[in-house]
Design an enzyme around this catalytic site. Structure first.
Site, mmCIF file in Angstrom:
data_model
loop_
_atom_site.group_PDB
_atom_site.id
_atom_site.type_symbol
_atom_site.label_atom_id
_atom_site.label_comp_id
_atom_site.label_asym_id
_atom_site.label_seq_id
_atom_site.Cartn_x
_atom_site.Cartn_y
_atom_site.Cartn_z
ATOM 1 C CG HIS A 75 19.561 -28.680 -21.925
ATOM 2 N ND1 HIS A 75 19.817 -27.718 -21.074
ATOM 3 C CD2 HIS A 75 21.171 -29.606 -21.262
ATOM 4 C CE1 HIS A 75 20.145 -27.898 -19.461
ATOM 5 N NE2 HIS A 75 21.818 -28.325 -20.426
ATOM 6 C CD GLU A 91 30.600 -23.185 -24.153
ATOM 7 O OE1 GLU A 91 29.595 -24.154 -23.339
ATOM 8 O OE2 GLU A 91 30.680 -22.390 -23.429
#
Length: 658
Positions: free
Chosen positions: A464, A397
């Protein structure tokens, strides 16, 4: 030290000597000014000038270079006036950052130099993005980025080189190996014999050269740059060198064995090249003093002129405005018919409209190409727009956020998908320290949208399902939007793509396939910073966003006896204070509802603002309804208990009874 002039004429070698001598003499002057107390800090590159000068001269003037904090020779070899540099170092108004950042922490499009931030390594991913823009535009350019031997231990180093290798980007990754990361010697930094050997692990070429030999540096970098302009690929270059001063002057050099100074003094890049030129009858003992006198005179004039430059004048309004690239949104109205669409499909439509409207727009993310993304939002985009513009990324990322900024710097728009908003932690530094601060520091836009699939309700657990919008609403320089309906999802995404500032675009995963609504077919935008009033009432005002909007709608539908004003903030940075103020006046009772945890959630900011600015309109304390101050559990029973929805009715009743 062996110099090989090859086919270089005397004029070139003499000019190279002056290029090498100039930053050395500037540095020597800086040390004098430091002892005099006229400057407060200096990061010295004495002993390493051949790397900066030789490599910079090997690059074309329209190719980007991303240096570090002791690469003065890069800036002088690009002919940046010393007066301008000195103004920057002294925090003058005429400096590149208007006094907002220090030393070489700046960029300049005029000279195609992109400076570092204090965190070591992030500049390498920017080089990837810059090079990617050149490849997509079919420009035969190379990009040069510097790093130190200590920074090779940073994750940014590995991520950036891996991305460049996978994408075959024409980047020269140059390591200045001077033996110490501040005071820590290389044997405590890494366990490989040579840093250049790391190239093998990434499947790229690596070269180790004498960083104190200016001709070797120039020739090798010139050869590499010419090669990768026509045959794009990254190459790692390790330059062996030594800094003759401390990490910065205050740190001293007591940690360095004296014999190392004696050894490397004999390899001084300026003195050894000077000696070589004398042997070649290009320099004479009589000529050297006149060259130094001329340089010294120019240095003295520029430095004193910089000291006389204007100091910044504090102006809070200007500081606030300069956090963002100047941009006035012009809302595009829908002109075509509406169709019923899922929330997910509205996001897909927004991306598609952006790609069609902006040919310089690139989408990046894990699995977004042929696979269509984890949630299939970009399904079919590769066939429609091609692999160059719809790019699968390695799982890294930080590098991809940095590459997105590099794309923006080199003229592109970038949209990055975080596969889950939770994973943004791995790119956090690039977002809050690079994207957010770039315009404030040196007036460059960061034309980047980061899509953030967020939220609970799907039993996905602690990693998540987090609601992490508050991490970014408190970071100046970012814009944050959070649509609750398909109409807003499409229009806000297009608006975010249009905006040249960095936008964090939160999209709720639970709503992807569970919510439908009418969405215009064509191109339109929603105003960033404008809230929606969904209901009007007099007993209570509920201020919310995201999934909280639907919790509130469901509650009010089940309790028609409650007369409520319901405000969907839609945008969290900036947020619509005028609409919130009107809602407070409408009822005198305010409940702020959000899915995030209670402590330090965005609702706390709204509550504080209402208490400070709308106190006289309140008939009760501002109350908050939020999720528990815990991590998010996976089990549905536990998740339901965690979420704010469970306490909504209780909080409404409590507020109405006050």
């Amino acid at each position: 030290m062996q110099f090989d002039r090859k086919d270089k004429d005397d004029q070139f070698l003499l000019a190279l000597y002056k290029r090498l001598l100039y930053p050395r003499m500037v540095e020597e002057k800086m040390l004098i000014l430091l002892r005099q107390g006229r400057i407060g800090k200096w990061f010295s590159g004495i002993g390493q000038e051949a790397i900066a000068v030789g490599s910079t001269l090997a690059m074309q003037c329209d190719e980007y270079i991303l240096p570090m904090h002791r690469n003065l020779g890069v800036f002088t070899a690009r002919d940046i006036p010393l007066k301008k540099l000195m103004a920057q170092w002294q925090g003058k108004l005429s400096g590149f950052t208007k006094g907002r950042d220090r030393s070489f922490h700046f960029g300049t499009q005029d000279y195609k130099i992109i400076g570092m931030i204090s965190h070591l390594g992030p500049q390498m991913a920017l080089a990837d993005g810059i090079a990617l823009a050149d490849v997509i535009a079919n420009k035969q350019h190379a990009t040069l980025v510097f790093t130190g031997e200590g920074a090779t231990s940073e994750g940014d180093f590995h991520e950036a080189i891996n991305v460049a290798s996978v994408w075959k980007l024409p980047v020269i990754f140059l390591i200045e190996n001077n033996g110490y990361g501040l005071s820590t010697p290389i044997n405590e930094q890494f366990n490989c014999k040579h840093l250049v050997d790391r190239a093998i692990g990434y499947g790229i070429e690596g070269h180790q050269i004498d960083g104190n030999n200016v001709l070797e540096v120039y020739d090798k970098l010139d050869q590499i740059a010419k090669d990768i302009r026509t045959n794009p690929r990254p190459i790692l270059v390790e330059c062996l060198t030594f800094r003759m001063r401390g990490h910065e002057e205050a740190s001293g050099v007591k940690y360095v064995p004296q014999e190392l100074f004696e050894e490397w003094a004999g390899k001084d890049p300026v003195k050894t090249f000077e000696k070589y030129l004398i042997e070649q009858n290009i320099l004479t003992d009589d000529l050297i003093p006149s060259i130094k006198t001329e340089i010294k005179k120019a240095i003295e004039w520029d430095i004193e002129a910089a000291f006389d430059e204007e100091e910044p004048i504090a102006n809070a309004m200007l500081e606030l405005v300069d956090m963002y690239y100047p941009y006035q949104q012009s809302v595009s109205r829908a002109t075509e018919g509406q169709t019923e669409k899922r929330y997910l499909d509205a996001i897909t439509d927004g991306l598609r409209e952006g790609m069609k409207r902006f040919e310089n727009m690139i989408i990046m993310g894990q699995d977004i190409a042929e696979y269509g993304g984890a949630f299939k939002i970009t399904d079919g985009f590769v066939n429609e727009f091609g692999k160059a513009r719809v790019r699968n990324t390695p799982i890294c990322e930080s590098a991809i956020v940095g590459a997105a900024l590099g794309l923006s710097i080199n003229g592109y728009k970038a949209v990055m998908e975080m596969q889950f908003a939770d994973f943004v932690t791995c790119g956090f530094n690039q977002i809050v320290n690079n994207l957010a601060k770039t315009h404030y520091r040196w007036r460059e836009k960061a034309d980047v949208v980061i899509r953030m699939p967020t939220g609970a309700g799907t039993g996905a657990g602690p990693f998540h399902s987090q609601s992490n919008e508050a991490w970014f609403t408190k970071t100046p320089g970012l814009k944050v939007v959070y649509p609750a309906f398909p109409y807003d999802a499409k229009g806000l995404l297009i608006a975010a793509i249009e905006d040249p500032n960095p936008v964090m675009y939160f999209e709720h995963k639970y709503l992807y396939r569970s919510l439908t609504g009418l969405v215009p077919t064509g191109y339109y935008t929603v105003e960033i910073g404008k809230a929606n009033v969904l209901k009007k009432g007099t007993q209570i005002s509920i201020i919310t966003y995201g999934l909280g909007v639907h919790w509130a709608l469901d509650y009010l539908k089940e309790h028609p006896e409650v007369s409520a004003t319901l405000v969907d903030l839609v945008s969290l940075q900036p947020w619509d204070k005028e609409t919130v103020s009107a809602a407070v006046k409408a009822s005198g009772r305010v409940l702020i509802l959000h899915e995030d945890t209670l402590s330090s959630g965005f609702g706390a900011e709204v509550a504080a603002w209402i208490g400070e600015h709308c106190f006289s309109d309140l008939d009760a304390p501002v109350m908050r309804c939020a999720s528990l101050d815990t991590a998010i559990p996976m089990n549905k029973v536990l998740e339901d208990d965690f979420l704010a929805k469970k306490r909504l009715g209780e909080m409404v009743e409590k507020l109405l009874k006050y």
